[in-house]
Design a protein around this motif. Sequence first.
Motif, PDB file in Angstrom:
ATOM      1  N   LEU A   6       0.451  -1.433   0.111  1.00  0.00           N
ATOM      2  CA  LEU A   6       0.331   0.292   0.180  1.00  0.00           C
ATOM      3  C   LEU A   6       0.959   1.575  -0.113  1.00  0.00           C
ATOM      4  CD1 LEU A   6      -2.610  -1.013   2.390  1.00  0.00           C
ATOM      5  CD2 LEU A   6      -2.779  -0.831  -0.150  1.00  0.00           C
ATOM      6  N   LYS A   7       2.463   1.391   0.816  1.00  0.00           N
ATOM      7  CA  LYS A   7       3.301   2.507   0.466  1.00  0.00           C
ATOM      8  C   LYS A   7       3.535   2.929  -0.232  1.00  0.00           C
ATOM      9  CE  LYS A   7       7.042   3.882   3.192  1.00  0.00           C
ATOM     10  NZ  LYS A   7       7.968   3.809   4.336  1.00  0.00           N
ATOM     11  N   ARG A  63       1.200   4.237  -3.459  1.00  0.00           N
ATOM     12  CA  ARG A  63       0.675   5.535  -3.171  1.00  0.00           C
ATOM     13  C   ARG A  63       2.535   6.211  -3.600  1.00  0.00           C
ATOM     14  NH1 ARG A  63      -0.949   3.889   2.112  1.00  0.00           N
ATOM     15  NH2 ARG A  63      -3.125   3.142   1.880  1.00  0.00           N
ATOM     16  N   ASP A  64       3.261   5.983  -4.046  1.00  0.00           N
ATOM     17  CA  ASP A  64       4.783   6.498  -4.603  1.00  0.00           C
ATOM     18  C   ASP A  64       4.296   7.782  -5.155  1.00  0.00           C
ATOM     19  OD1 ASP A  64       7.428   6.618  -4.012  1.00  0.00           O
ATOM     20  OD2 ASP A  64       7.557   6.272  -6.541  1.00  0.00           O
ATOM     21  N   GLU A  65       5.395   8.407  -5.903  1.00  0.00           N
ATOM     22  CA  GLU A  65       4.712   9.800  -6.746  1.00  0.00           C
ATOM     23  C   GLU A  65       5.289   9.163  -8.344  1.00  0.00           C
ATOM     24  OE1 GLU A  65       9.434  11.273  -6.918  1.00  0.00           O
ATOM     25  OE2 GLU A  65       7.526  12.445  -6.444  1.00  0.00           O
ATOM     26  N   ASN A 103       2.225   8.557  -9.980  1.00  0.00           N
ATOM     27  CA  ASN A 103       0.940   9.577  -9.858  1.00  0.00           C
ATOM     28  C   ASN A 103       0.210   9.771 -11.659  1.00  0.00           C
ATOM     29  OD1 ASN A 103       1.976  10.758  -7.359  1.00  0.00           O
ATOM     30  ND2 ASN A 103       3.200  11.978  -8.546  1.00  0.00           N
ATOM     31  N   GLN A 137      -3.252   9.424 -11.104  1.00  0.00           N
ATOM     32  CA  GLN A 137      -4.131  10.401 -10.528  1.00  0.00           C
ATOM     33  C   GLN A 137      -5.701  10.126 -11.405  1.00  0.00           C
ATOM     34  OE1 GLN A 137      -2.978  14.074 -10.312  1.00  0.00           O
ATOM     35  NE2 GLN A 137      -0.927  13.449  -9.184  1.00  0.00           N
ATOM     36  N   TRP A 166      -7.380   3.879  -7.780  1.00  0.00           N
ATOM     37  CA  TRP A 166      -5.459   4.325  -7.081  1.00  0.00           C
ATOM     38  C   TRP A 166      -5.905   5.716  -5.714  1.00  0.00           C
ATOM     39  CZ3 TRP A 166      -2.702   9.593  -7.254  1.00  0.00           C
ATOM     40  CH2 TRP A 166      -1.347   8.972  -6.863  1.00  0.00           C
ATOM     41  N   GLU A 167      -6.757   6.282  -6.646  1.00  0.00           N
ATOM     42  CA  GLU A 167      -7.998   7.420  -5.178  1.00  0.00           C
ATOM     43  C   GLU A 167      -8.309   7.008  -4.324  1.00  0.00           C
ATOM     44  OE1 GLU A 167      -6.479  10.791  -5.829  1.00  0.00           O
ATOM     45  OE2 GLU A 167      -6.597  10.279  -7.810  1.00  0.00           O
ATOM     46  N   LEU A 181      -6.675   3.914  -3.784  1.00  0.00           N
ATOM     47  CA  LEU A 181      -6.141   3.535  -2.390  1.00  0.00           C
ATOM     48  C   LEU A 181      -4.754   4.603  -1.653  1.00  0.00           C
ATOM     49  CD1 LEU A 181      -3.801   0.650  -3.837  1.00  0.00           C
ATOM     50  CD2 LEU A 181      -2.717   2.809  -2.930  1.00  0.00           C
ATOM     51  N   LYS A 182      -5.194   5.388  -2.360  1.00  0.00           N
ATOM     52  CA  LYS A 182      -4.071   6.806  -1.465  1.00  0.00           C
ATOM     53  C   LYS A 182      -4.561   7.234  -0.408  1.00  0.00           C
ATOM     54  CE  LYS A 182      -1.866  11.378  -3.531  1.00  0.00           C
ATOM     55  NZ  LYS A 182      -1.207  11.569  -4.316  1.00  0.00           N
ATOM     56  N   SER A 183      -6.236   7.561  -0.751  1.00  0.00           N
ATOM     57  CA  SER A 183      -6.826   7.681   1.034  1.00  0.00           C
ATOM     58  C   SER A 183      -7.247   6.462   1.813  1.00  0.00           C
ATOM     59  CB  SER A 183      -7.956   8.711   0.172  1.00  0.00           C
ATOM     60  OG  SER A 183      -9.096   7.392  -0.172  1.00  0.00           O
TER      61      SER A 183
END
Length: 345
Positions: A320-321, A324-326, A329, A332, A337-338, A340-342
């Motif tokens: 999960l970490k 979320r890596d850049e 990006n 977006q 993915w959104e 997952l990121k939240s």
Amino acid sequence: MAIGDVIKKYRKNKGMTQEEMATCLGVTTPAVNKWERGNTLPDISLLAPIARLLGITTDELLSFKDNLTDEEINQYLLIIQKDLENKDFHDVFLSVKKKIEEYPNCEKLIWQAAVILDAKRMAIELPNEDNYDNAIFGWFERCLLSEDERIRNQAADSLFHAFVRKEDYEKANQYLDYFSLENPERKRKEALVNSKTGKRAEAYRAYEELIFTGYQHIQTTLNDLRILYMEDDNHKMAKKLVEVSSSAASTFEMGKYNEVCYGLDVATWERNVEWTARLMQEILDSIGTIGDFTKSKLYQHMVLKTVDPDFSVGLKQELLKSFRDESFNYMQGNETWEKLKSGAL
């Protein structure tokens, strides 16, 4: 190579002068000089002493001809195979024996001719097959001394299987030492002997271990090849190798996680949003199956550690970490993915 050239070659290899050689043999220095220059030949009674002094066999000493080229060897092997179809085995055997005596140092000729004769005598089931053992096995034994690892291994392989056929498993095992401990062929041969000598459990386990490590080797190779295609911007082959890796994981019953974990690097490389999202979801959903290979019947004789549930939990957090890596990006706007990121996924 003339006998004088052979004497000169091995004398120098021994670091011996003509004078020293003459003294050891009880002849004059000019006599040795004449041998090496090809002006005269040693007396027949001196052949064995000369060979012993030089540390070679009399066959090597009397090897008047150079080794055959690869092309000449291949042509002669074709002749052997043709003769075996049209002539009596014993006659062909005698012809090959004479050729080997003519070229006693030509290891490739000896090894391959022995392989052909050995295979043929088994195929036609000669009533007196054992009569040829000493010669054919002797040729293989000579090849065990070769500096060419391939020839040594092939000769050892032939001898191993010959004694397995004779059910002399103790003798067969002696040839395993010609294979390194890391060579899977050694382990496969050990398993074969175990299966023939009542050690069935050991044989099953060894074969299963070969399957398991073979799978790991396959996946490592597929991964390296996939990276190479990506470096060369070959999208089609990179995707093809992802499919092969997934199929291999399924075939070898490695569990759902191992079937879906390949391809994320390619999806990211291509910045393929839909493919990336699908893989992320499948990977996260299948983490609990990461150790399912331990339940497979393919590996039932192996002692495999089960995957600790805490490990799966920790792996999921790490994934999960990383998701979320850049570097992701480009995802977006993608719903999966959104979430997952939240942290909603």
